[in-house]
Write an enzyme that holds these catalytic residues in place. Structure first.
Site, PDB file in Angstrom:
ATOM      1  N   ASP A   1     -17.390 -49.127  79.696  1.00  8.53           N
ATOM      2  CA  ASP A   1     -16.109 -48.773  79.992  1.00  8.53           C
ATOM      3  C   ASP A   1     -15.210 -49.935  80.225  1.00  8.53           C
ATOM      4  O   ASP A   1     -14.965 -50.595  79.395  1.00  8.53           O
ATOM      5  CB  ASP A   1     -15.997 -47.458  80.843  1.00  8.53           C
TER       6      ASP A   1
ATOM      7  N   VAL B   1     -15.805 -38.621  78.530  1.00 10.64           N
ATOM      8  CA  VAL B   1     -16.554 -37.760  77.847  1.00 10.64           C
ATOM      9  C   VAL B   1     -17.813 -37.454  78.756  1.00 10.64           C
ATOM     10  O   VAL B   1     -18.146 -38.094  79.598  1.00 10.64           O
ATOM     11  CB  VAL B   1     -17.349 -38.619  76.629  1.00 10.64           C
TER      12      VAL B   1
ATOM     13  N   ASP C   1     -21.944 -37.296  82.824  1.00 11.25           N
ATOM     14  CA  ASP C   1     -21.630 -36.269  83.591  1.00 11.25           C
ATOM     15  C   ASP C   1     -20.162 -36.116  84.219  1.00 11.25           C
ATOM     16  O   ASP C   1     -19.362 -37.213  83.881  1.00 11.25           O
ATOM     17  CB  ASP C   1     -22.245 -36.242  85.162  1.00 11.25           C
TER      18      ASP C   1
HETATM   19  P1  5GP Z   1     -17.989 -49.413  83.641  1.00  9.09           P
HETATM   20  O1  5GP Z   1     -18.588 -49.978  84.824  1.00  9.09           O
HETATM   21  O2  5GP Z   1     -18.350 -49.753  82.209  1.00  9.09           O
HETATM   22  O3  5GP Z   1     -16.350 -49.250  83.864  1.00  9.09           O
HETATM   23  O4  5GP Z   1     -18.359 -47.856  83.825  1.00  9.09           O
HETATM   24  C1  5GP Z   1     -19.670 -47.517  83.428  1.00  9.09           C
HETATM   25  C2  5GP Z   1     -19.895 -46.339  84.131  1.00  9.09           C
HETATM   26  O5  5GP Z   1     -18.787 -45.631  84.466  1.00  9.09           O
HETATM   27  C3  5GP Z   1     -20.852 -45.591  83.200  1.00  9.09           C
HETATM   28  O6  5GP Z   1     -22.343 -45.839  83.453  1.00  9.09           O
HETATM   29  C4  5GP Z   1     -20.487 -44.265  83.742  1.00  9.09           C
HETATM   30  O7  5GP Z   1     -21.054 -43.634  84.926  1.00  9.09           O
HETATM   31  C5  5GP Z   1     -19.062 -44.087  84.299  1.00  9.09           C
HETATM   32  N1  5GP Z   1     -18.328 -43.884  83.019  1.00  9.09           N
HETATM   33  C6  5GP Z   1     -17.322 -44.423  82.448  1.00  9.09           C
HETATM   34  N2  5GP Z   1     -16.845 -43.902  81.466  1.00  9.09           N
HETATM   35  C7  5GP Z   1     -17.216 -42.510  81.588  1.00  9.09           C
HETATM   36  C8  5GP Z   1     -16.756 -41.446  80.797  1.00  9.09           C
HETATM   37  O8  5GP Z   1     -15.981 -41.347  79.814  1.00  9.09           O
HETATM   38  N3  5GP Z   1     -17.713 -40.348  81.111  1.00  9.09           N
HETATM   39  C9  5GP Z   1     -18.599 -40.374  82.191  1.00  9.09           C
HETATM   40  N4  5GP Z   1     -19.105 -39.191  82.141  1.00  9.09           N
HETATM   41  N5  5GP Z   1     -18.939 -41.451  82.809  1.00  9.09           N
HETATM   42  C10 5GP Z   1     -18.038 -42.455  82.486  1.00  9.09           C
END
Ligand code: 5GP
Ligand code: MG
Length: 228
Positions: free
Chosen positions: A139, A189, A195
């Site tokens: 993300d 999502v 989750d």
């Molecule tokens: P990042 O560090 O890349 O921003 O986010 C990674 C983590 O955020 C993922 O492993 C997940 O746990 C959570 N996350 C980010 N976007 C989503 C999403 O659309 N849905 C869910 N369920 N978790 C997300």
């Protein structure tokens, strides 16, 4: 859906295609009661079960070919990657070992920033190993990038990363995952390991969860939102 490298034009076109062909599923079809959904909530399927399995099969072939039969240590980032990890390792034919790292972001009730906590208690010794690090979704990229730094400290022989999903337009780091199965538009999502408030990980597909699907909730003094 072909497996494609990060950032390709083909991938971006497919992301737009996804947005066009969201399919709606009435949750009663799945016959589960969710205390976090409004009564008239209809989740939209973004990636079906069969599309996910086809994407993972392609990823498995690609990883298998790149590894040239060398043993692989597959490390999943808990908890969201567990379903992805379970399906992917069954597509690999070289000797495989499994490790886990826990990553969680704590968001205080009055803060807007999320602090990332890593727990490497279940990470085996990676020194000299070929490591494949898995996460459910890329993300902002902060989680994967931080876990990559952590694993590198253990001196693996080589380190590759794979994510099931990659969201467009939210990246905050320069790190790029080596493999992604699907690019998705900027929607929250759930399903297939992902989750909301620890629910919906068991759904066999990826579905979008919109604010109107959820009653406004405050649980145990904490307001739940979409980024946890
Ligand atoms: P990042 O560090 O890349 O921003 O986010 C990674 C983590 O955020 C993922 O492993 C997940 O746990 C959570 N996350 C980010 N976007 C989503 C999403 O659309 N849905 C869910 N369920 N978790 C997300
Ligand atoms: Mg996660």
């Amino acid at each position: 859906m072909q497996l494609t490298k990060t950032g390709s034009a083909v991938w971006q076109r497919r992301s737009r295609d996804f947005a066009r062909r969201f399919r709606k599923v009435d949750r009663s079809f799945h016959n589960f009661h969710s205390p976090t959904l409004t009564d008239d909530a209809i989740m939209q399927v973004l990636i079906s079960e069969s599309e996910i399995h086809a994407g993972i099969a392609r990823l498995g072939k690609r990883i298998h070919a790149a590894a040239q039969g060398q043993p692989l240590l597959v490390v999943g980032i808990m908890t969201g990657s567990v379903v992805f990890l379970a399906d992917l390792i069954r597509r690999l034919e070289m000797p495989v070992r499994v490790g886990l790292v826990q990553a969680s972001s704590y968001r205080g009730a009055t803060t807007t920033g999320a602090e990332l906590h890593l727990n490497a208690a279940w990470l085996p010794d990676v020194a000299g190993q070929d490591v494949l690090l898995l996460d459910d979704i890329f993300d902002t990229g902060r989680t994967l990038s931080a876990v990559v730094d952590l694993v590198k400290q253990g001196n693996p022989r080589c380190l590759q990363t794979a994510v099931l999903l990659r969201k467009t337009g939210r990246q905050q780091v320069t790190y790029e995952p080596d493999h992604s199965c699907f690019e998705i538009p900027d929607h929250f999502v759930v399903g297939y390991g992902l989750d909301y408030n620890d629910e919906y990980r068991h759904l066999p597909y990826i579905a979008t969860l919109e604010p109107h699907d959820l009653p406004s909730r405050t649980v145990e003094g904490k307001r739940y939102d979409f980024r946890n």
